[in-house]
Design a protein around this motif. Structure first.
Motif, PDB file in Angstrom:
ATOM      1  N   ILE A  89       0.748  -1.325   0.113  1.00 15.81           N
ATOM      2  CA  ILE A  89      -0.077  -0.026   0.256  1.00 15.81           C
ATOM      3  C   ILE A  89       0.916   1.305   0.002  1.00 15.81           C
ATOM      4  N   VAL A  90       1.769   1.229   0.907  1.00 11.96           N
ATOM      5  CA  VAL A  90       2.777   2.330   1.004  1.00 11.96           C
ATOM      6  C   VAL A  90       3.392   2.703  -0.471  1.00 11.96           C
ATOM      7  N   GLN A  91       3.977   1.622  -1.071  1.00 11.25           N
ATOM      8  CA  GLN A  91       4.599   2.069  -2.197  1.00 11.25           C
ATOM      9  C   GLN A  91       3.737   2.456  -3.606  1.00 11.25           C
ATOM     10  N   LYS A  92       2.475   1.792  -3.602  1.00  7.62           N
ATOM     11  CA  LYS A  92       1.451   1.957  -4.702  1.00  7.62           C
ATOM     12  C   LYS A  92       0.754   3.468  -4.301  1.00  7.62           C
ATOM     13  N   MET A  93       0.638   3.795  -3.113  1.00  6.95           N
ATOM     14  CA  MET A  93       0.201   5.311  -2.547  1.00  6.95           C
ATOM     15  C   MET A  93       1.275   6.202  -2.874  1.00  6.95           C
ATOM     16  N   ALA A  94       2.417   6.081  -2.707  1.00  3.40           N
ATOM     17  CA  ALA A  94       3.600   6.829  -2.968  1.00  3.40           C
ATOM     18  C   ALA A  94       3.705   7.163  -4.344  1.00  3.40           C
ATOM     19  N   ALA A  95       3.684   6.204  -5.194  1.00  2.00           N
ATOM     20  CA  ALA A  95       3.593   6.291  -6.668  1.00  2.00           C
ATOM     21  C   ALA A  95       2.545   7.158  -7.274  1.00  2.00           C
ATOM     22  N   ALA A  96       1.654   6.766  -6.877  1.00  2.00           N
ATOM     23  CA  ALA A  96       0.390   7.433  -7.170  1.00  2.00           C
ATOM     24  C   ALA A  96       0.464   8.964  -6.725  1.00  2.00           C
ATOM     25  N   LEU A  97       0.738   9.342  -5.819  1.00  2.00           N
ATOM     26  CA  LEU A  97       0.835  10.646  -5.144  1.00  2.00           C
ATOM     27  C   LEU A  97       2.009  11.378  -5.834  1.00  2.00           C
ATOM     28  N   ARG A  98       3.103  10.935  -5.897  1.00  2.00           N
ATOM     29  CA  ARG A  98       4.301  11.536  -6.910  1.00  2.00           C
ATOM     30  C   ARG A  98       4.043  11.760  -8.231  1.00  2.00           C
ATOM     31  N   THR A  99       3.093  10.665  -9.004  1.00  2.00           N
ATOM     32  CA  THR A  99       3.005  10.782 -10.263  1.00  2.00           C
ATOM     33  C   THR A  99       1.645  12.173 -10.298  1.00  2.00           C
ATOM     34  N   ASP A 100       0.867  11.866  -9.354  1.00  2.00           N
ATOM     35  CA  ASP A 100      -0.161  13.128  -9.646  1.00  2.00           C
ATOM     36  C   ASP A 100       0.702  14.559  -9.390  1.00  2.00           C
ATOM     37  N   LEU A 101       1.577  14.553  -8.403  1.00  2.00           N
ATOM     38  CA  LEU A 101       2.161  15.726  -8.233  1.00  2.00           C
ATOM     39  C   LEU A 101       2.999  16.410  -9.428  1.00  2.00           C
ATOM     40  N   LEU A 102       3.618  15.221  -9.901  1.00  2.00           N
ATOM     41  CA  LEU A 102       4.487  15.756 -11.035  1.00  2.00           C
ATOM     42  C   LEU A 102       3.681  16.001 -12.309  1.00  2.00           C
ATOM     43  N   ALA A 103       2.825  15.430 -12.489  1.00  2.00           N
ATOM     44  CA  ALA A 103       1.683  15.855 -13.396  1.00  2.00           C
ATOM     45  C   ALA A 103       1.027  17.177 -13.219  1.00  2.00           C
ATOM     46  N   HIS A 104       0.692  17.530 -12.072  1.00  2.00           N
ATOM     47  CA  HIS A 104      -0.038  18.699 -11.815  1.00  2.00           C
ATOM     48  C   HIS A 104       1.089  19.821 -11.743  1.00  2.00           C
ATOM     49  N   ILE A 105       2.241  19.658 -11.382  1.00  2.00           N
ATOM     50  CA  ILE A 105       3.211  20.745 -11.355  1.00  2.00           C
ATOM     51  C   ILE A 105       3.663  21.007 -12.594  1.00  2.00           C
ATOM     52  N   MET A 106       3.644  19.877 -13.826  1.00  2.00           N
ATOM     53  CA  MET A 106       4.057  20.263 -15.009  1.00  2.00           C
ATOM     54  C   MET A 106       2.849  21.156 -15.785  1.00  2.00           C
ATOM     55  N   ARG A 107       1.779  21.031 -15.254  1.00  2.00           N
ATOM     56  CA  ARG A 107       0.626  21.772 -15.645  1.00  2.00           C
ATOM     57  C   ARG A 107       0.744  23.317 -15.179  1.00  2.00           C
ATOM     58  N   GLN A 108       1.582  23.601 -14.230  1.00  2.00           N
ATOM     59  CA  GLN A 108       1.658  24.892 -13.944  1.00  2.00           C
ATOM     60  C   GLN A 108       2.106  26.013 -15.112  1.00  2.00           C
ATOM     61  N   ASP A 109       1.812  27.334 -14.592  1.00  2.00           N
ATOM     62  CA  ASP A 109       2.317  28.285 -15.638  1.00  2.00           C
ATOM     63  C   ASP A 109       3.831  28.801 -15.499  1.00  2.00           C
ATOM     64  N   GLY A 110       4.516  29.394 -16.303  1.00  2.00           N
ATOM     65  CA  GLY A 110       5.965  29.640 -16.069  1.00  2.00           C
ATOM     66  C   GLY A 110       5.981  30.433 -14.792  1.00  2.00           C
ATOM     67  N   THR A 111       5.223  31.293 -14.481  1.00  2.00           N
ATOM     68  CA  THR A 111       5.268  32.253 -13.272  1.00  2.00           C
ATOM     69  C   THR A 111       5.386  31.442 -12.181  1.00  2.00           C
ATOM     70  N   PHE A 112       4.796  30.194 -12.107  1.00  2.00           N
ATOM     71  CA  PHE A 112       4.958  29.175 -11.123  1.00  2.00           C
ATOM     72  C   PHE A 112       6.334  28.730 -10.877  1.00  2.00           C
ATOM     73  N   HIS A 113       6.748  28.269 -11.871  1.00  2.00           N
ATOM     74  CA  HIS A 113       8.151  27.756 -12.079  1.00  2.00           C
ATOM     75  C   HIS A 113       9.259  28.611 -11.672  1.00  2.00           C
ATOM     76  N   GLN A 114       8.991  30.020 -12.124  1.00  2.00           N
ATOM     77  CA  GLN A 114      10.006  31.056 -11.690  1.00  2.00           C
ATOM     78  C   GLN A 114       9.988  31.310 -10.092  1.00  2.00           C
ATOM     79  N   THR A 115       9.151  31.056  -9.444  1.00  2.00           N
ATOM     80  CA  THR A 115       8.920  31.268  -7.802  1.00  2.00           C
ATOM     81  C   THR A 115       9.086  29.927  -7.244  1.00  2.00           C
ATOM     82  N   HIS A 116       8.840  29.092  -7.712  1.00  2.00           N
ATOM     83  CA  HIS A 116       9.324  27.644  -7.146  1.00  2.00           C
ATOM     84  C   HIS A 116      10.411  27.145  -7.886  1.00  2.00           C
ATOM     85  N   PRO A 117      11.531  26.983  -7.319  1.00  2.00           N
ATOM     86  CA  PRO A 117      12.774  26.566  -7.819  1.00  2.00           C
ATOM     87  C   PRO A 117      12.792  24.997  -7.956  1.00  2.00           C
ATOM     88  N   PRO A 118      13.470  24.323  -8.689  1.00  2.00           N
ATOM     89  CA  PRO A 118      13.483  22.842  -8.876  1.00  2.00           C
ATOM     90  C   PRO A 118      13.735  22.013  -7.443  1.00  2.00           C
TER      91      PRO A 118
END
Length: 627
Positions: free
Chosen positions: A92-121
């Motif tokens: 459960i831990v590994q599956k949930m971590a994978a789902a959460l990380r995947t959702d986070l990455l997908a959501h972060i990549m959808r953000q605008d350029g201003t978001f990435h300017q204020t949130h460093p890698p």
């Protein structure tokens, strides 16, 4: 944005609804194993009574076998249930971590350029990696506490009460010592954990900057400086982490104090009853074992509070990220993308980043199927035009159209599906050369792939690679030269086969030999496409169908190379400057312009000389008149 003051139950409720709920069947299986494991300690403490009273004191030898078998069965059952619940929870831990990380990455990549300017890698990496791990540790401790440890505690308390409820009350006499400060400790731990997460993000950002800039760090001898700055951040992180863990350790420490008080009370109160013969040794041992076992799960339950506060600070951060909606969205009722090869038009476009105005009423038109070059000094607004066309930003006013369709009226997928981009910094990944060209596409035949690598001149350097197309290119394509990376980017663009091509300084960082090869590939790529080129080196845009000259956010001139040279404007001055700087002689147009400028200067000087004397006499006369 989420309210960071939300209580823990609301945070766990969000985590449950969003991710844990989908694993309900597995959680139930794990819970059954935990209940079984927890109840075994109660069974073990219960069997202490017959073991002492019946076997050791009464001397019943026949009871030895079944007591021994019962004890072995308890440990065997506990072992199986422990393995079962750990394996299930790990899944459960590994599956949930994978789902959460995947959702986070997908959501972060959808953000605008201003978001990435204020949130460093580094900040985002910390959120995706460390915060998700902290959350998993927290909910797992909470589930195990509610399952195994709580059940264990209840069963053991049941055994203790069955022996003597008065003894049980005496054993728990120190409970108020634990309950009173727990709430304060929880708030302290969450604040310190949030502080530690912030510092962890800063450390990750610092590492990202150092590793990506390792060459300038070495050339400028900044190793000591960077190490010192990193050490300062590390010291702050150590203090924050120690404070958070100190707070987490307070509750288990208080439970130990309560345990000590309880044991002393039971020993004094219960010991006198045993001496008086009111209670048997077996009863005391059963009770003492149950209470002794009970304090360990009680300590773990106390530690869960601190672990959950650390996890809660991570959940707050991730909720903040996941609830951030990008301002750049597809329209509710989109229009279809233009068919064929579209023209591009910007009409009176204005755009500002904060207080800085980047475009000031810029207008330009790029004909379909032809090449239009954008030239001008740095900061003139050329790259912003690319961002507008692909809707990385929207104009404050004015219109941007492709084939007569407003960019805002198309879905982002349809709009960006019209473009191929080749820039100065080709983005390659730590994959094979084949994968860097295909980028996950499975619909490309081997014949088509060979055509593309031939046209992009990738085939020229394939024999130099150990495994050809299967050779890993290294992080960011580090095992390839700049010219080779550019050719890979061109191969990608050829495969995309889009109607619009954007070239952003695609050859500016290359040597003459590589530039010639890449330029040839770009010319093949641009045929039949609406192409817009950004270039500082004017020699690369001589053959463009139209050159648009930009200055301070405005279009100040446009035309062919020859027409702009003859016009004696900004383009001509940039041209003269570049050729003079490179040690080349100016062409006839440049010489003619210089002649015209000298003639104008002479005429102006002559006019000035005619007016100079009267002006001087006037001043003398005025001075005399004043006297």
């Amino acid at each position: 944005m989420s309210d960071t003051s939300n209580p823990s139950d609301k945070l766990f409720g969000w985590l449950w609804r969003s991710y844990l709920k989908r694993f309900t069947p597995y959680l139930l299986i794990a819970l059954m194993f935990m209940i079984l494991e927890g109840s075994m300690l109660g069974a073990l403490s219960y069997i202490m009574r017959p073991m002492f009273d019946t076997v050791f004191i009464a001397g019943n030898e026949t009871a030895i076998k079944w007591v021994a078998l019962a004890i072995f069965g308890i440990f065997a059952c506990r072992a199986v249930s422990a393995v079962g619940q750990k394996v299930t929870l790990a899944y459960i831990v590994q599956k949930m971590a994978a789902a959460l990380r995947t959702d986070l990455l997908a959501h972060i990549m959808r953000q605008d350029g201003t978001f990435h300017q204020t949130h460093p890698p580094g900040f985002l990496i910390q959120r995706v990696q460390a915060d998700v791990m902290a959350i998993n540790d927290g909910w797992r401790a909470l589930i195990m506490g509610a399952g195994r440890d709580f059940i264990t505690l209840m069963v053991l308390m049941g055994v203790a009460v069955s022996v003597d409820w008065k003894w049980t009350v005496v054993a728990l006499i120190g409970a108020p010592v634990v309950l009173a400060p727990t709430r304060l400790v929880q708030k302290f731990v969450r604040r310190r954990a949030r502080e530690a997460r912030d510092l962890g993000a800063k450390l990750a950002t610092r590492l990202d900057e150092v590793f990506h800039g390792i060459v300038p760090v070495k050339l400028n001898r900044l190793e000591g400086y960077q190490s010192e700055r990193y050490g300062q951040l590390t010291d702050k992180l150590v203090k924050a982490e120690v404070r958070a863990h100190a707070g987490s350790a307070v509750v288990p420490g208080l439970i130990d104090i309560m345990s000590g008080l309880g044991f002393v009370g039971v020993l004094v109160y219960g010991g006198s009853e045993i001496i008086a013969g009111d209670k048997s040794v077996g009863q005391f041992m059963s009770f003492f074992t149950a209470i002794g076992f009970a304090f360990e799960p009680l300590r773990r339950l106390g530690a869960v509070s601190g672990q959950w506060q650390i996890a809660a600070s991570g959940i707050e951060r991730l909720r903040e990220l996941l609830e951030m909606e990008p301002s750049m969205r597809s329209p509710a009722n989109p229009k279809p993308a233009p068919q064929g090869t579209p023209e591009i038009a910007l009409r009176d476009v204005t755009l500002a980043y904060g207080d800085t105005t980047v475009l000031k009423g810029a207008s330009l038109f790029a004909e379909a199927g032809k090449t239009t070059a954008l030239v001008g000094a740095s900061g003139a607004g050329k790259s912003t035009i690319f961002n507008l066309l692909t809707r990385l930003v929207d104009p404050d006013s004015g219109s941007v159209t492709l084939g007569g369709v407003e960019t805002r009226d198309m879905t982002l997928e349809d709009l960006r599906g019209l473009f191929s981009v080749v820039s100065q910094d080709a983005a390659l990944f730590d994959e094979t050369l084949r994968e860097n060209i295909l980028l996950g596409r499975t619909d490309v035949s081997e014949e088509r792939l060979q055509e593309v690598i031939e046209a992009a001149h990738v085939a020229d350097f394939l024999p130099q690679l150990s495994d050809g197309l299967e050779t890993p290119v290294g992080p960011r394509g580090s095992s390839l030269s700049g010219g080779q990376r550019q050719r890979v980017a061109i191969a990608r663009a050829l495969l995309r086969d889009t109607p619009i091509l954007l070239l952003d300084e695609a050859t500016s960082a290359l040597d003459a030999k590589s530039e010639a090869v890449v330029q040839d590939a770009l010319e093949r790529l641009s045929k039949g496409r609406t192409t817009i080129v950004i270039a500082h080196r004017l020699s690369t845009v001589r053959d463009a169908d139209k050159i648009v000259v930009m200055d301070a956010g405005r279009v100040v001139d446009e035309g062919t190379h020859e027409a702009l040279l003859a016009g004696d404007g900004l383009y001509a001055r940039l041209h003269d400057l570049q050729f003079k700087t490179s040690g080349q002689t100016a062409d006839k147009a440049a010489l003619a312009r210089q002649g015209r400028r000298r003639k104008k200067s002479a005429t102006k000087a002559k006019d000035s000389s005619h007016h100079a004397a009267p002006s001087l006499l006037s001043r003398i006369f005025a001075r005399l008149s004043g006297r």
